[in-house]
Design a protein around this motif. Structure first.
Motif, PDB file in Angstrom:
ATOM      1  N   LEU A   1       0.844  -1.188   0.000  1.00  0.00           N
ATOM      2  CA  LEU A   1       0.000   0.000   0.000  1.00  0.00           C
ATOM      3  C   LEU A   1       0.884   1.244   0.000  1.00  0.00           C
ATOM      4  N   ALA A   2       0.421   2.281  -0.686  1.00  0.00           N
ATOM      5  CA  ALA A   2       1.093   3.581  -0.668  1.00  0.00           C
ATOM      6  C   ALA A   2       0.181   4.567   0.044  1.00  0.00           C
ATOM      7  N   TRP A   3       0.616   5.036   1.212  1.00  0.00           N
ATOM      8  CA  TRP A   3      -0.156   5.993   1.996  1.00  0.00           C
ATOM      9  C   TRP A   3       0.352   7.405   1.704  1.00  0.00           C
ATOM     10  N   ILE A   4      -0.570   8.335   1.525  1.00  0.00           N
ATOM     11  CA  ILE A   4      -0.237   9.739   1.321  1.00  0.00           C
ATOM     12  C   ILE A   4      -0.639  10.492   2.581  1.00  0.00           C
ATOM     13  N   THR A   5       0.333  11.080   3.265  1.00  0.00           N
ATOM     14  CA  THR A   5       0.055  11.790   4.515  1.00  0.00           C
ATOM     15  C   THR A   5      -0.611  13.125   4.211  1.00  0.00           C
ATOM     16  N   PRO A   6      -1.208  13.745   5.224  1.00  0.00           N
ATOM     17  CA  PRO A   6      -1.809  15.069   4.997  1.00  0.00           C
ATOM     18  C   PRO A   6      -0.814  16.097   4.477  1.00  0.00           C
ATOM     19  N   GLU A   7       0.499  15.905   4.748  1.00  0.00           N
ATOM     20  CA  GLU A   7       1.515  16.822   4.257  1.00  0.00           C
ATOM     21  C   GLU A   7       2.033  16.449   2.876  1.00  0.00           C
ATOM     22  N   GLY A   8       1.480  15.373   2.309  1.00  0.00           N
ATOM     23  CA  GLY A   8       1.850  15.000   0.955  1.00  0.00           C
ATOM     24  C   GLY A   8       3.007  14.036   0.842  1.00  0.00           C
ATOM     25  N   ARG A   9       3.508  13.521   1.951  1.00  0.00           N
ATOM     26  CA  ARG A   9       4.582  12.528   1.895  1.00  0.00           C
ATOM     27  C   ARG A   9       3.998  11.151   1.585  1.00  0.00           C
ATOM     28  N   THR A  10       4.745  10.330   0.855  1.00  0.00           N
ATOM     29  CA  THR A  10       4.305   8.986   0.484  1.00  0.00           C
ATOM     30  C   THR A  10       5.054   7.964   1.319  1.00  0.00           C
ATOM     31  N   ILE A  11       4.310   7.063   1.966  1.00  0.00           N
ATOM     32  CA  ILE A  11       4.899   6.019   2.794  1.00  0.00           C
ATOM     33  C   ILE A  11       4.405   4.674   2.278  1.00  0.00           C
ATOM     34  N   HIS A  12       5.338   3.789   1.943  1.00  0.00           N
ATOM     35  CA  HIS A  12       4.988   2.475   1.414  1.00  0.00           C
ATOM     36  C   HIS A  12       4.972   1.448   2.548  1.00  0.00           C
ATOM     37  N   VAL A  13       3.980   0.596   2.536  1.00  0.00           N
ATOM     38  CA  VAL A  13       3.869  -0.511   3.493  1.00  0.00           C
ATOM     39  C   VAL A  13       3.780  -1.805   2.697  1.00  0.00           C
ATOM     40  N   SER A  14       4.682  -2.718   2.975  1.00  0.00           N
ATOM     41  CA  SER A  14       4.703  -3.998   2.253  1.00  0.00           C
ATOM     42  C   SER A  14       4.582  -5.141   3.245  1.00  0.00           C
ATOM     43  N   PRO A  15       3.961  -6.244   2.835  1.00  0.00           N
ATOM     44  CA  PRO A  15       3.883  -7.411   3.723  1.00  0.00           C
ATOM     45  C   PRO A  15       5.253  -8.043   3.888  1.00  0.00           C
ATOM     46  N   GLU A  16       5.404  -8.778   4.983  1.00  0.00           N
ATOM     47  CA  GLU A  16       6.683  -9.437   5.267  1.00  0.00           C
ATOM     48  C   GLU A  16       6.448 -10.913   5.521  1.00  0.00           C
ATOM     49  N   PRO A  17       7.079 -11.810   4.787  1.00  0.00           N
ATOM     50  CA  PRO A  17       7.838 -11.569   3.559  1.00  0.00           C
ATOM     51  C   PRO A  17       6.923 -11.149   2.430  1.00  0.00           C
TER      52      PRO A  17
END
Length: 455
Positions: A425-441
């Protein structure tokens, strides 16, 4: 006289938030530098105690006497630092031991802390779980956890360090589990006011199943009490059940132990079977079902970062491979087989597509898919990234687990999320930064299963 509320200025508020965010990151860097300095101080405490011990103990002194003398000096030096620090000497002694391990086994971690690549919480997570790792695997463990820590939170690093340590010390882990299993017991510590603590030392998989079952039963009792309250709210003498969830859990545990007869007693030791109805996932490397020792050796040969050779309870807690083999034969538990190197799911033991998809997604996500959240997937909710009413499909590429709080936040707060497939998933913060979350493994492909797995 009327008052006028001040107008809300979006630009000004956004500017304040950006300044606060910049200051927050500057503070993180400054805090990391202070923590790095603290570790040097703690190491000095340890080294000073060692120097005093060498001064007082000649070559003829026994190892026992030398260890005793070192303990005295360590407490003395730590006490000097503790006097005005609002810390106990025990706390400083423990930190001194940790700093000694850091500088003698993983010195590059201190460099990373000084550079603010990691925080003190990451260092603590790494140190807490390094003990079972054989010295020849220190470099693999330390570097592997450091690579992971630089892109993840301290709680996430804690789980990863635990898994990697179990993988690198698989044979030692199995032997340690056998020894610990022999120590299983129930302890009663009587407290004040006619109360007592009942503590059970059990295998993790058993304890997790008991915990989950108690929670499910307590929630069911609360639902019954709420419905009864609604049905009888007009009865003046009705006494509502106001017990909390914890109180229900305690009562259910007591009632079960005091009124139920264990099935092993009813049917005999050879015929007894575990009566578990809780949702407990045991993710098992497929080779471990045949030979745990071979699976561990094979997994170690496959690289240091997959942790694919370790049987995991609910994807978080390492467990004995031998124990996983035994539980794999129990039809009441979810059995998920994984590839020995990649960790990808091979198959799941269900037929119905909907149930199979749910089990697949729990195995893929493990926890809530919001950045840094560790709420287990089986205690979270499945979310359509693109809402159903907007044309979103009930498909792995449009589904992910979110805990109740982050599920709500996704819908009512200014956060955006995009599903990139494979559980990423790619999350976009209210400030516009992109944070990626990936499953493990990395997430497995969804395969509909029509035949039972080869147990």
């Amino acid at each position: 006289m009327t008052s006028t509320a001040p107008e809300f200025d979006d630009d000004q508020t956004d500017a304040f938030l950006r300044v606060a965010l910049e200051q927050f990151h500057a503070d993180l860097r400054a805090r990391a530098a202070v923590d790095a300095s603290d570790f040097r101080t703690y190491a000095t405490i340890y080294n000073t105690a060692e120097a005093y011990t060498s001064r007082d103990c000649g070559p003829a002194v026994s190892a026992t006497k030398r260890a005793e003398t070192f303990q005295w000096h360590l407490r003395s030096v730590a006490g000097e630092f503790a006097c005005d620090s609002q810390l106990t000497d025990n706390a400083l002694m423990n930190r001194a031991r940790g700093a000694h391990n850091l500088f003698t086994k993983f010195p590059y971690w201190h460099d990373a802390l000084a550079e603010a690549s990691v925080q003190a919480g990451h260092v603590g997570a790494m140190l807490r779980h390094h003990s079972p790792v054989p010295p020849q695997h220190y470099a693999t463990y330390g570097n592997g956890v450091l690579r992971y820590a630089k892109a993840h939170t301290a709680p996430q690093t804690e789980t990863y360090a635990k898994k990697l340590a179990a993988k690198l010390a698989s044979e030692e882990f199995e032997e340690a589990h056998k020894q610990a299993f022999e120590k299983r017991r129930v302890i009663v510590n009587h407290d004040d006011f006619g109360m007592a603590f009942l503590t059970a030392y059990l295998p993790s998989v058993v304890a997790a199943a008991i915990d989950e079952q108690l929670s499910r039963d307590a929630e069911a009792m609360i639902d019954v009490a709420k419905q009864e309250g609604r049905d009888r709210r007009n009865e003046p003498e009705f006494d509502a059940d106001l017990r909390t969830r914890d109180q229900h859990r305690a009562n259910i545990l007591s009632d079960t132990l005091l009124t139920a007869t264990a099935q092993t007693i009813l049917e005999g030791p050879a015929e007894g079977a575990a009566r578990v109805r809780a949702t407990v996932s045991i993710v098992t490397p497929v080779l471990a079902l045949r030979d745990p020792k071979f699976a561990g050796a094979f997994a170690r040969a496959g690289g240091s970062d997959t942790c694919a050779g370790v049987a995991m309870l609910n994807g978080i807690q390492p467990m004995s491979a031998e124990e996983a083999r035994q539980w794999a034969a129990d039809g009441e538990l979810e059995r998920i087989l994984t590839h020995p190197i990649t960790g990808h799911v091979i198959t799941s033991d269900t037929y119905a597509p909907t149930a199979s998809l749910r089990r697949y997604l729990r195995a893929r996500d493990v926890v809530c898919c919001f950045p840094g959240c560790r709420r287990p997937a089986h205690r979270s909710e499945l979310d359509h990234t693109v809402a159903w009413q907007d044309g979103g499909k009930t498909h792995p590429g449009n589904l992910g687990h979110l805990c109740r709080a982050h599920h709500t936040q996704k819908h009512v707060q200014p956060w955006q999320v995009f599903n990139l497939g494979g559980g990423e998933l790619a999350w976009i913060t209210p400030e516009g930064r992109t944070i990626h979350v990936s499953p493990e493994p990395p997430g497995p492909r969804f395969v509909e299963v029509h035949d039972p797995p080869p147990f």
